[in-house]
Scaffold this active site. Structure first.
Site, PDB file in Angstrom:
ATOM      1  N   ASP A 141       0.833  -1.200   0.000  1.00 41.94           N
ATOM      2  CA  ASP A 141       0.000   0.000   0.000  1.00 41.94           C
ATOM      3  C   ASP A 141       0.865   1.246   0.000  1.00 41.94           C
ATOM      4  O   ASP A 141       0.479   2.286   0.516  1.00 41.94           O
ATOM      5  CB  ASP A 141      -0.910  -0.017   1.242  1.00 41.94           C
ATOM      6  N   LYS A 144       2.945   3.347  -5.715  1.00 43.56           N
ATOM      7  CA  LYS A 144       2.381   2.330  -6.623  1.00 43.56           C
ATOM      8  C   LYS A 144       3.428   1.822  -7.610  1.00 43.56           C
ATOM      9  O   LYS A 144       3.416   0.656  -7.980  1.00 43.56           O
ATOM     10  CB  LYS A 144       1.154   2.890  -7.340  1.00 43.56           C
ATOM     11  N   ASP A 169      -3.187  -3.133  -2.491  1.00 39.86           N
ATOM     12  CA  ASP A 169      -4.245  -2.133  -2.554  1.00 39.86           C
ATOM     13  C   ASP A 169      -4.080  -1.300  -3.829  1.00 39.86           C
ATOM     14  O   ASP A 169      -2.995  -1.223  -4.395  1.00 39.86           O
ATOM     15  CB  ASP A 169      -4.179  -1.221  -1.323  1.00 39.86           C
ATOM     16  N   ASN A 170      -5.157  -0.679  -4.279  1.00 41.86           N
ATOM     17  CA  ASN A 170      -5.121   0.337  -5.351  1.00 41.86           C
ATOM     18  C   ASN A 170      -4.693  -0.175  -6.709  1.00 41.86           C
ATOM     19  O   ASN A 170      -4.078   0.574  -7.490  1.00 41.86           O
ATOM     20  CB  ASN A 170      -4.196   1.498  -4.957  1.00 41.86           C
ATOM     21  N   GLU A 199     -11.500   3.968  -1.386  1.00 43.28           N
ATOM     22  CA  GLU A 199     -11.983   4.284  -0.037  1.00 43.28           C
ATOM     23  C   GLU A 199     -12.871   5.540  -0.008  1.00 43.28           C
ATOM     24  O   GLU A 199     -12.555   6.566  -0.582  1.00 43.28           O
ATOM     25  CB  GLU A 199     -10.791   4.477   0.933  1.00 43.28           C
TER      26      GLU A 199
HETATM   27  O1  LIG Z   1      -0.395   6.956  -2.846  1.00 44.47           O
HETATM   28  C1  LIG Z   1      -1.006   6.185  -2.115  1.00 44.47           C
HETATM   29  N1  LIG Z   1      -0.385   5.510  -1.143  1.00 44.47           N
HETATM   30  C2  LIG Z   1       1.077   5.657  -0.963  1.00 44.47           C
HETATM   31  C3  LIG Z   1       1.439   6.918  -0.146  1.00 44.47           C
HETATM   32  C4  LIG Z   1       2.943   7.149  -0.055  1.00 44.47           C
HETATM   33  C5  LIG Z   1       3.669   5.930   0.453  1.00 44.47           C
HETATM   34  C6  LIG Z   1       5.105   6.250   0.807  1.00 44.47           C
HETATM   35  N2  LIG Z   1       5.724   5.070   1.394  1.00 44.47           N
HETATM   36  C7  LIG Z   1       5.269   4.437   2.487  1.00 44.47           C
HETATM   37  C8  LIG Z   1       6.127   3.400   2.782  1.00 44.47           C
HETATM   38  C9  LIG Z   1       7.137   3.391   1.815  1.00 44.47           C
HETATM   39  C10 LIG Z   1       8.283   2.602   1.623  1.00 44.47           C
HETATM   40  N3  LIG Z   1       9.102   2.868   0.588  1.00 44.47           N
HETATM   41  C11 LIG Z   1       8.824   3.900  -0.244  1.00 44.47           C
HETATM   42  C12 LIG Z   1       7.712   4.717  -0.104  1.00 44.47           C
HETATM   43  C13 LIG Z   1       6.864   4.451   0.940  1.00 44.47           C
HETATM   44  C14 LIG Z   1      -2.492   6.062  -2.257  1.00 44.47           C
HETATM   45  C15 LIG Z   1      -3.164   7.012  -3.041  1.00 44.47           C
HETATM   46  C16 LIG Z   1      -4.560   6.941  -3.185  1.00 44.47           C
HETATM   47  C17 LIG Z   1      -5.280   7.943  -4.018  1.00 44.47           C
HETATM   48  C18 LIG Z   1      -4.884   9.284  -3.997  1.00 44.47           C
HETATM   49  C19 LIG Z   1      -5.548  10.220  -4.773  1.00 44.47           C
HETATM   50  C20 LIG Z   1      -6.617   9.819  -5.571  1.00 44.47           C
HETATM   51  F1  LIG Z   1      -7.261  10.731  -6.307  1.00 44.47           F
HETATM   52  C21 LIG Z   1      -7.012   8.494  -5.605  1.00 44.47           C
HETATM   53  C22 LIG Z   1      -6.340   7.552  -4.830  1.00 44.47           C
HETATM   54  C23 LIG Z   1      -5.290   5.929  -2.544  1.00 44.47           C
HETATM   55  C24 LIG Z   1      -4.616   4.979  -1.770  1.00 44.47           C
HETATM   56  O2  LIG Z   1      -5.298   3.977  -1.146  1.00 44.47           O
HETATM   57  C25 LIG Z   1      -3.224   5.032  -1.634  1.00 44.47           C
HETATM   58  O3  LIG Z   1      -2.609   4.055  -0.886  1.00 44.47           O
HETATM   59 MG   LIG Z   2      -3.986   2.443  -0.548  1.00 44.29          MG
END
Ligand SMILES: O=C(NCCCCCn1ccc2cnccc21)c1cc(-c2ccc(F)cc2)cc(O)c1O
Ligand SMILES: [Mg+2]
Length: 215
Positions: A141, A144, A169-170, A199
């Site tokens: 998660d 991506k 997820d996603n 979500e």
């Molecule tokens: O971006 C998403 N998640 C990731 C967030 C950053 C993670 C950073 N990070 C954490 C651990 C890690 C380890 N290594 C490197 C990097 C690391 C996300 C986005 C949406 C979404 C957003 C806008 C929209 F319009 C529609 C959907 C929905 C979701 O459910 C999501 O999960």
């Molecule tokens: Mg997610």
């Protein structure tokens, strides 16, 4: 300056949830994100699918990539038997600080190990640092575009073994096309798509469950 969204989510937990009651923490976050401010928690609909997969796998060691505020960490940890634990990795130190407090409020800190850093840096050290042999369940998660390279890295590091379940997820929104293509076409994975919604919205999204079949 203004509080951050994760800080406002923590406030909602402290106002509405009962210390030591994980379900009340989950309910408080879902209510806040549905009625006050959208946030990228896996949410209640996909969260129920996550619950069913965790219950089915009954994992001893779980890896979660992407903690955010700890919502899915709490969902997973509340279903783990004594002795089982979830290692959750968060890149953003501000998110990690909030997640630690949400996890503590739920009373599940003994089942959770939160580490801060990037997946590419941490995965090669997981065996040595945590004494983990292989993960029973991996919940993807995080960024991506890291789902596929990190899956290959987990394979190379021997952290994925026959029977390990990957739950992503996603896979539709924002989408992880290269990852989907890989797990769906590889002879070494058995994949299934659980159709759901992004979500707190009506947009399509879903979870992809992929069981590693071994080499
Ligand atoms: O971006 C998403 N998640 C990731 C967030 C950053 C993670 C950073 N990070 C954490 C651990 C890690 C380890 N290594 C490197 C990097 C690391 C996300 C986005 C949406 C979404 C957003 C806008 C929209 F319009 C529609 C959907 C929905 C979701 O459910 C999501 O999960
Ligand atoms: Mg997610």
């Amino acid at each position: 300056t203004r509080t951050s969204r994760p800080q406002r989510i923590l406030k909602a937990v402290q106002r509405k949830a009962t210390v030591g009651d994980p379900q009340s923490v989950i309910t408080a976050i879902d209510h806040f994100c549905r009625h006050r401010e959208w946030a990228m928690n896996v949410g209640d609909e996909k969260g129920s699918i996550l619950d069913s997969v965790v219950s089915e796998v009954s994992p001893v060691t779980v890896l979660e990539l992407g903690t955010y505020c700890g919502y899915s960490t709490v969902r997973i940890a509340r279903l783990l038997p004594p002795g089982a634990c979830v290692i959750t990795l968060e890149f953003n130190p501000d998110y990690a600080a909030i997640a630690r407090q949400v996890i503590k409020w739920s009373g599940l800190e003994d089942k959770v190990q939160l580490v801060e850093g990037a997946s590419g840096d941490w995965i090669p050290w997981m065996k040595e640092h945590f004494g983990v042999q292989a993960f029973d369940l991996v919940f993807l998660d995080h960024w991506k575009e890291r789902y596929l390279p990190d899956t290959k890295l987990l394979e190379e590091c021997g952290l994925i073994q026959k029977g390990t379940v990957l739950l992503a997820d996603n896979v539709i929104c924002p989408g992880t096309p290269d990852y989907l293509e890989y797990v769906r076409n590889s002879p070494r994975y058995n994949s299934h798509y659980y159709r759901s919604h992004l979500e707190y919205t009506k947009a399509e999204d879903g979870l992809e469950k992929s069981v590693f079949l071994g080499y």
